[in-house]
Structure formats: C-alpha cells, structure tokens
Design a protein around this motif. Structure first.
Motif, PDB file in Angstrom:
ATOM      1  N   VAL A   1      38.907 -34.050 -25.171  1.00 61.75           N
ATOM      2  CA  VAL A   1      38.030 -35.217 -25.111  1.00 61.75           C
ATOM      3  C   VAL A   1      37.870 -35.810 -26.510  1.00 61.75           C
ATOM      4  N   PHE A   2      38.165 -37.100 -26.628  1.00 66.28           N
ATOM      5  CA  PHE A   2      37.997 -37.846 -27.871  1.00 66.28           C
ATOM      6  C   PHE A   2      36.703 -38.637 -27.724  1.00 66.28           C
ATOM      7  N   ILE A   3      35.769 -38.408 -28.641  1.00 67.31           N
ATOM      8  CA  ILE A   3      34.416 -38.922 -28.467  1.00 67.31           C
ATOM      9  C   ILE A   3      34.013 -39.829 -29.622  1.00 67.31           C
ATOM     10  N   GLU A   4      33.565 -41.019 -29.275  1.00 66.78           N
ATOM     11  CA  GLU A   4      33.006 -41.976 -30.231  1.00 66.78           C
ATOM     12  C   GLU A   4      31.485 -41.905 -30.120  1.00 66.78           C
ATOM     13  N   VAL A   5      30.816 -41.728 -31.255  1.00 66.82           N
ATOM     14  CA  VAL A   5      29.350 -41.680 -31.285  1.00 66.82           C
ATOM     15  C   VAL A   5      28.851 -43.003 -31.837  1.00 66.82           C
ATOM     16  N   ARG A   6      27.933 -43.645 -31.102  1.00 66.44           N
ATOM     17  CA  ARG A   6      27.378 -44.925 -31.538  1.00 66.44           C
ATOM     18  C   ARG A   6      25.868 -44.869 -31.433  1.00 66.44           C
ATOM     19  N   ALA A   7      25.203 -45.486 -32.401  1.00 65.43           N
ATOM     20  CA  ALA A   7      23.738 -45.589 -32.385  1.00 65.43           C
ATOM     21  C   ALA A   7      23.356 -47.018 -32.723  1.00 65.43           C
ATOM     22  N   ARG A   8      22.397 -47.541 -31.987  1.00 64.31           N
ATOM     23  CA  ARG A   8      21.917 -48.906 -32.212  1.00 64.31           C
ATOM     24  C   ARG A   8      20.449 -48.980 -31.888  1.00 64.31           C
ATOM     25  N   ALA A   9      19.737 -49.673 -32.751  1.00 63.37           N
ATOM     26  CA  ALA A   9      18.360 -50.016 -32.422  1.00 63.37           C
ATOM     27  C   ALA A   9      18.438 -51.223 -31.496  1.00 63.37           C
ATOM     28  N   ARG A  10      17.641 -51.205 -30.456  1.00 64.87           N
ATOM     29  CA  ARG A  10      17.674 -52.336 -29.523  1.00 64.87           C
ATOM     30  C   ARG A  10      17.206 -53.596 -30.231  1.00 64.87           C
ATOM     31  N   GLY A  11      17.795 -54.674 -29.864  1.00 67.08           N
ATOM     32  CA  GLY A  11      17.456 -55.944 -30.482  1.00 67.08           C
ATOM     33  C   GLY A  11      18.261 -57.054 -29.864  1.00 67.08           C
ATOM     34  N   ARG A  12      18.668 -57.966 -30.694  1.00 70.47           N
ATOM     35  CA  ARG A  12      19.416 -59.121 -30.194  1.00 70.47           C
ATOM     36  C   ARG A  12      20.846 -58.790 -29.809  1.00 70.47           C
ATOM     37  N   TYR A  13      21.343 -57.678 -30.275  1.00 75.04           N
ATOM     38  CA  TYR A  13      22.757 -57.376 -30.098  1.00 75.04           C
ATOM     39  C   TYR A  13      22.975 -56.431 -28.926  1.00 75.04           C
ATOM     40  N   ALA A  14      24.218 -56.192 -28.608  1.00 72.33           N
ATOM     41  CA  ALA A  14      24.599 -55.336 -27.487  1.00 72.33           C
ATOM     42  C   ALA A  14      24.122 -53.899 -27.696  1.00 72.33           C
ATOM     43  N   SER A  15      24.132 -53.145 -26.613  1.00 72.61           N
ATOM     44  CA  SER A  15      23.757 -51.733 -26.678  1.00 72.61           C
ATOM     45  C   SER A  15      24.777 -50.958 -27.509  1.00 72.61           C
ATOM     46  N   ALA A  16      24.428 -49.739 -27.844  1.00 71.57           N
ATOM     47  CA  ALA A  16      25.344 -48.892 -28.618  1.00 71.57           C
ATOM     48  C   ALA A  16      26.661 -48.704 -27.868  1.00 71.57           C
ATOM     49  N   ALA A  17      26.589 -48.435 -26.581  1.00 66.82           N
ATOM     50  CA  ALA A  17      27.812 -48.228 -25.793  1.00 66.82           C
ATOM     51  C   ALA A  17      28.660 -49.496 -25.751  1.00 66.82           C
ATOM     52  N   ALA A  18      28.021 -50.640 -25.617  1.00 66.59           N
ATOM     53  CA  ALA A  18      28.756 -51.910 -25.538  1.00 66.59           C
ATOM     54  C   ALA A  18      29.404 -52.279 -26.870  1.00 66.59           C
ATOM     55  N   SER A  19      28.966 -51.637 -27.950  1.00 69.80           N
ATOM     56  CA  SER A  19      29.546 -51.949 -29.259  1.00 69.80           C
ATOM     57  C   SER A  19      30.930 -51.328 -29.456  1.00 69.80           C
ATOM     58  N   VAL A  20      31.369 -50.515 -28.507  1.00 74.10           N
ATOM     59  CA  VAL A  20      32.730 -49.961 -28.562  1.00 74.10           C
ATOM     60  C   VAL A  20      33.648 -51.000 -27.908  1.00 74.10           C
ATOM     61  N   THR A  21      34.078 -51.927 -28.722  1.00 73.91           N
ATOM     62  CA  THR A  21      34.869 -53.064 -28.257  1.00 73.91           C
ATOM     63  C   THR A  21      36.290 -52.651 -27.888  1.00 73.91           C
ATOM     64  N   ARG A  22      36.998 -53.559 -27.286  1.00 76.50           N
ATOM     65  CA  ARG A  22      38.406 -53.324 -26.928  1.00 76.50           C
ATOM     66  C   ARG A  22      39.225 -52.967 -28.176  1.00 76.50           C
ATOM     67  N   ARG A  23      38.969 -53.666 -29.256  1.00 78.72           N
ATOM     68  CA  ARG A  23      39.691 -53.377 -30.510  1.00 78.72           C
ATOM     69  C   ARG A  23      39.389 -51.963 -31.004  1.00 78.72           C
ATOM     70  N   LYS A  24      38.116 -51.555 -30.937  1.00 82.39           N
ATOM     71  CA  LYS A  24      37.736 -50.203 -31.350  1.00 82.39           C
ATOM     72  C   LYS A  24      38.400 -49.177 -30.438  1.00 82.39           C
ATOM     73  N   GLN A  25      38.454 -49.462 -29.146  1.00 81.45           N
ATOM     74  CA  GLN A  25      39.112 -48.565 -28.205  1.00 81.45           C
ATOM     75  C   GLN A  25      40.588 -48.386 -28.568  1.00 81.45           C
TER      76      GLN A  25
END
Length: 124
Positions: free
Chosen positions: A46-70
């Motif tokens: 399993v290859f795991i990306e860890v993301r953390a985001r404070a909620r605000g105007r931008y996407a969630s932490a999970a949504a920040s794993v864009t197609r390019r990042k994938q």
C-alpha cells in the motif's frame, strides 16, 4: 527540522499500525516525487499519501490529492518497485489518509482513511 506535516505523518503511521498495517518505508523519495508511507496490508503493498488541511475556503485534505499528484505517486511507486524487486510481485493499492479540521479540532482530528483512493492507472 520537524514540520507540521511530519506530525500528521507520525499520527498516520501509528493509526495505520493499530489497524494491522506494517510499515515498509517512509518518505521514499525519487526524481518523480515522494511517497509518505509504504506499508504491507496482509499480502498487498500500500502506497499512502498523508494530507492535512484546516477547513476553509479550499478543498478537503483528501480532495487536495489532485490527478497530477496521483500521477507523481504512481510513477514514484513504480520506481520503488524497481528498487525493491522482492516486493514487485505483490498487488498494490493507493490510499490517502486525510486529516481535516480547524484549530484544536485539527490537531486531534480522527483521520479519514480512503482505501483505493485512486488506481495505478493514473500514470497515463
């Protein structure tokens, strides 16, 4: 120097280990990018990306794993497997562990574990 992201990675590792995963590598870096955590889940790698985001105007932490990042993660996983041929026979999965929240809630947030968050076909 430790960063805020390092703290979330530490929390993710401990949380995943409590759920039966065995860490194989951390912060694997290659010319194509970095993979935060590589672990075994029984017979699967399993290859795991860890993301953390404070909620605000931008996407969630999970949504920040864009197609390019994938795509970068998939390419880096391919290089990891080339460097570790003893693991290349294992089926692979790409997961995301995401931490969302604000203020103190963000620091104590329960992670969201998205198994199979994207496919290894993202490298096209």
């Amino acid at each position: 120097m430790k960063t805020i992201g390092d703290g979330f990675e530490e929390r993710a590792v401990a949380w995943l280990q409590c759920r039966g995963l065995h860490v194989v590598a951390r912060n694997f870096r290659a010319r194509t990018g970095e993979i935060d955590i590589i672990a075994r889940d029984n017979t699967r790698l399993v290859f795991i990306e860890v993301r953390a985001r404070a909620r605000g105007r931008y996407a969630s932490a999970a949504a920040s794993v864009t197609r390019r990042k994938q795509q970068r993660i998939v390419r880096t996983a391919q290089l990891f497997l080339q460097c570790n041929p003893q693991l290349a026979h294992l089926p692979c999965r790409f997961d995301v562990v995401a931490f969302d929240g604000t203020g103190a809630e963000h620091c104590s947030a329960e992670p969201q574990w998205i198994r199979g968050a994207f496919s290894g076909q993202a490298a096209t």
